[in-house]
Design a protein around this motif. Structure first.
Motif, short mmCIF file in Angstrom:
data_model
loop_
_atom_site.label_atom_id
_atom_site.label_comp_id
_atom_site.label_asym_id
_atom_site.label_seq_id
_atom_site.Cartn_x
_atom_site.Cartn_y
_atom_site.Cartn_z
N SER A 163 0.78 -1.33 -0.14
CA SER A 163 0.04 -0.10 0.02
C SER A 163 1.06 1.42 -0.12
CB SER A 163 -0.89 0.01 1.04
OG SER A 163 -0.16 0.07 2.50
N THR A 164 0.37 2.35 -0.37
CA THR A 164 1.17 3.85 -0.32
C THR A 164 0.12 4.73 0.40
OG1 THR A 164 0.06 4.28 -2.76
CG2 THR A 164 2.26 3.18 -2.49
N ASP A 165 0.80 5.75 0.77
CA ASP A 165 0.12 6.71 1.62
C ASP A 165 0.62 7.87 1.08
OD1 ASP A 165 -1.16 8.44 3.38
OD2 ASP A 165 -0.44 7.41 5.08
N ILE A 166 0.21 9.26 0.79
CA ILE A 166 0.65 10.13 0.11
C ILE A 166 0.75 11.02 1.37
CG2 ILE A 166 0.32 12.20 -1.54
CD1 ILE A 166 0.50 9.58 -2.71
N ARG A 167 1.83 11.79 1.48
CA ARG A 167 2.23 12.77 2.97
C ARG A 167 2.74 13.90 2.26
NH1 ARG A 167 0.64 11.50 8.15
NH2 ARG A 167 -0.09 9.36 8.12
N GLU A 168 2.75 15.06 2.78
CA GLU A 168 3.59 16.12 2.84
C GLU A 168 4.32 16.76 3.90
OE1 GLU A 168 2.62 20.71 1.26
OE2 GLU A 168 0.98 19.43 1.97
N VAL A 169 5.56 16.83 3.66
CA VAL A 169 6.35 17.10 4.72
C VAL A 169 7.25 18.32 4.37
CG1 VAL A 169 8.60 16.51 6.00
CG2 VAL A 169 7.05 14.75 5.39
N ALA A 170 7.10 19.44 5.09
CA ALA A 170 7.72 20.91 4.98
C ALA A 170 7.44 21.14 3.43
CB ALA A 170 9.34 20.83 5.00
N GLY A 171 6.41 21.08 3.01
CA GLY A 171 6.07 21.61 1.56
C GLY A 171 6.38 20.66 0.42
N GLU A 172 6.85 19.66 0.92
CA GLU A 172 7.45 18.66 -0.14
C GLU A 172 6.75 17.10 -0.13
OE1 GLU A 172 9.66 19.09 -2.51
OE2 GLU A 172 10.17 20.98 -1.74
N LEU A 173 6.26 16.78 -1.49
CA LEU A 173 5.50 15.26 -1.44
C LEU A 173 6.42 14.27 -1.05
CD1 LEU A 173 2.61 14.55 -1.91
CD2 LEU A 173 3.40 14.21 -4.39
N TYR A 174 5.65 13.43 -0.30
CA TYR A 174 6.31 12.25 0.15
C TYR A 174 5.41 10.88 -0.11
CZ TYR A 174 10.47 14.32 2.22
OH TYR A 174 11.50 15.09 2.42
N VAL A 175 5.91 9.86 -0.32
CA VAL A 175 5.16 8.56 -0.28
C VAL A 175 5.49 7.66 0.81
CG1 VAL A 175 4.22 6.87 -1.88
CG2 VAL A 175 4.65 9.05 -3.01
N LYS A 176 4.72 7.10 1.52
CA LYS A 176 4.95 6.19 2.49
C LYS A 176 4.66 4.83 2.07
CE LYS A 176 3.85 4.54 7.37
NZ LYS A 176 3.24 4.82 8.56
N PHE A 177 5.46 3.90 1.99
CA PHE A 177 5.24 2.45 1.37
C PHE A 177 5.09 1.30 2.38
CE2 PHE A 177 7.23 4.58 -2.42
CZ PHE A 177 6.61 4.27 -3.29
N VAL A 178 4.19 1.10 2.35
CA VAL A 178 4.11 -0.53 3.17
C VAL A 178 4.29 -1.74 2.34
CG1 VAL A 178 2.74 -1.91 4.82
CG2 VAL A 178 2.41 0.68 4.81
N PHE A 179 5.47 -2.62 2.87
CA PHE A 179 5.80 -3.66 1.79
C PHE A 179 5.34 -4.91 2.44
CE2 PHE A 179 9.13 -0.41 1.41
CZ PHE A 179 9.13 -0.34 0.21
N LEU A 180 5.35 -6.09 1.81
CA LEU A 180 4.83 -7.42 2.13
C LEU A 180 5.03 -7.80 3.22
CD1 LEU A 180 4.89 -8.91 -1.46
CD2 LEU A 180 2.93 -7.60 -0.39
N ASN A 181 6.50 -7.58 3.66
CA ASN A 181 7.14 -8.11 4.82
C ASN A 181 6.80 -7.19 6.21
OD1 ASN A 181 8.47 -5.70 4.49
ND2 ASN A 181 10.50 -6.82 4.36
N GLY A 182 5.83 -6.00 6.11
CA GLY A 182 5.40 -5.29 7.30
C GLY A 182 6.45 -3.77 7.32
N LYS A 183 7.63 -3.83 6.34
CA LYS A 183 8.42 -2.66 6.69
C LYS A 183 7.53 -1.57 6.08
CE LYS A 183 11.94 -4.80 8.47
NZ LYS A 183 12.69 -4.42 9.86
N ARG A 184 7.93 -0.46 6.63
CA ARG A 184 7.53 0.85 6.33
C ARG A 184 8.48 1.79 5.94
NH1 ARG A 184 3.71 -1.07 9.58
NH2 ARG A 184 1.47 -0.60 9.18
N GLU A 185 8.56 2.51 4.65
CA GLU A 185 9.77 3.34 4.19
C GLU A 185 8.80 4.70 3.44
OE1 GLU A 185 12.87 3.55 4.94
OE2 GLU A 185 12.87 1.74 5.67
#
Length: 417
Positions: A135-157
């Motif tokens: 899955s992906t989650d769209i985020r904004e940090v200090a005016g910049e666009l980020y994408v939070k990934f959740v991988f099949l092993n449960g890790k998040r980046e």
């Protein structure tokens, strides 16, 4: 034995996490959700896997090239490091073919394919990693666009969007992420049901079904014994499908045959799946004609090549490098699948115009180059440069004017004499 993490290899030390105080969910215009789960899309269905595999294999054969636009001309760049990355080894564990295959398959299955760009201290791309996410989650940090990934092993980046090559398919809904409604699910479910009808028909066709009437009282020991013998005969594979009875047993078989789905129904549903992916039965079966290949390339592979070219260019290069003419283009030799007659006719028509060198003609025919073949151009004498034509016409017009002038002088002289 030391434990090594591929997550650490790809992402290194992660940047701002979405749970940081300065992180907010990006409010999108057309999307009512920010978290996007990867589509299931019957990835285990053999027809879907076949369609995805066919398109991904051909897309992976596209040739990426780093060029520089110079006065409208496409000049190959001298950046050998980036060329090595694009054409051979995008990361230590993949070839360029594998990377393009993976991102194409992910794009077709879920509508979104991502490649993580790993950069050096100067911001230059040094590794490219296709991401297999849940899955992906769209985020904004200090005016910049980020994408939070959740991988099949449960890790998040969390990855800056500027460091993601994002390829979208069916981008009809959504602002950043392609929000795909899988209209294929109902077709695949019905197709699976119809295919099971053939299996059921094959299994049930060998079974003996009917009604047995056994003389005697139901439930008595004699009745149970005869019933048991009858059932054992039905289950026994050595009977050859024949049941024997005595005068006290009357067996009436059920002659209703199991009905399997009609092949035309299956073909109709399969065609719907083919149309969904933009391919044809001939392309899947690998027995396509030249015209069928051209139609497949222009409608399915070429749009992917355009997406690759534009997205790789805008994410790998800086704004200044793009302004300087740096581009990454994905191209394919469409003549590879042309017939020998088509290739020969093309050379026959273009060679006399002086637009094909000897080695270019040999490449079209899949033959090795020759020495000095890149510099050897020929042109028919029936054609002439337009500038020379203009000069010739001007010279001819000047001569005619001169001749007319001399004729008038002669006439005047004759009259005077």
């Amino acid at each position: 034995m030391e434990f090594r993490s591929l997550i650490q290899k790809i992402f290194g030390n992660s940047g701002s996490e979405p749970d940081a105080p300065n992180s907010v969910r990006m409010e999108l215009v057309n999307d009512w959700k920010n978290v996007f789960f990867r589509s299931g899309l019957h990835t285990n269905d053999i027809l879907v896997k076949t369609c995805v595999d066919v398109i991904a294999k051909h897309a992976a054969k596209l040739k990426p090239t780093h060029i520089v636009l110079d006065g409208g001309k496409k000049v190959p760049a001298e950046d050998s490091a980036l060329s090595h990355l694009l054409t051979l080894e995008p990361n230590p564990y993949m070839t360029a073919y594998d990377m393009l295959y993976r991102v194409t398959a992910s794009t077709l299955q879920s509508g979104n394919g991502y490649i993580k760009i790993k950069r050096d201290a100067r911001g230059r791309a040094i590794e490219l990693w296709p991401l297999d996410y849940m899955s992906t989650d769209i985020r904004e940090v200090a005016g910049e666009l980020y994408v939070k990934f959740v991988f099949l092993n449960g890790k998040r980046e969390t990855v800056p969007y500027a460091d993601l090559i994002h390829i979208r398919n069916f981008f009809q809904k959504g602002d950043i992420v392609s929000d795909v409604d899988s209209n294929l699910e109902a077709v695949l479910s019905l197709l699976e049901t119809l295919q099971q009808s053939f299996e059921n028909a094959a299994v049930n066709s060998g079974k003996i079904k009917g009604v047995a009437q056994i003389a005697g009282q139901i439930g008595s020991d004699q009745w149970k014994q005869k019933s048991k013998l009858l059932m054992e005969q039905i289950k026994d594979k050595d009977t050859g499908g024949i049941v024997t009875t005595d005068g006290t047993i009357s067996f009436t078989p059920n002659n209703t045959e199991p009905v399997a789905a009609d092949h035309s129904q299956l073909d109709y549903l399969r065609e719907n799946v083919y149309r969904y992916f933009g391919i044809s039965k001939a392309i899947v079966a690998n027995n396509y004609t030249e015209a069928q290949w051209q139609a497949f390339f222009e409608s399915t592979i070429e749009p992917l090549a355009i997406r690759f070219s534009q997205e790789f260019t805008r994410k790998i290069f800086t704004a200044a490098e793009i302004a300087a003419g740096n581009r990454i283009i994905f191209d394919a030799n469409r003549l590879t699948y042309a017939t020998t007659a088509t290739k020969t006719e093309m050379i026959r028509q273009l060679r006399p115009l002086g637009v094909l060198t000897t080695n270019q003609c040999l490449e079209i025919m899949n033959l090795p180059p020759v020495d000095d073949g890149d510099d050897r151009l020929v042109q028919t004498l029936n054609l002439v440069n337009t500038q020379l034509v203009d000069e010739y016409q001007k010279a001819k017009a000047g001569k005619e004017v001169k001749d007319d002038g001399e004729g008038e002088n002669d006439s005047d002289g004759a009259s005077e004499s």
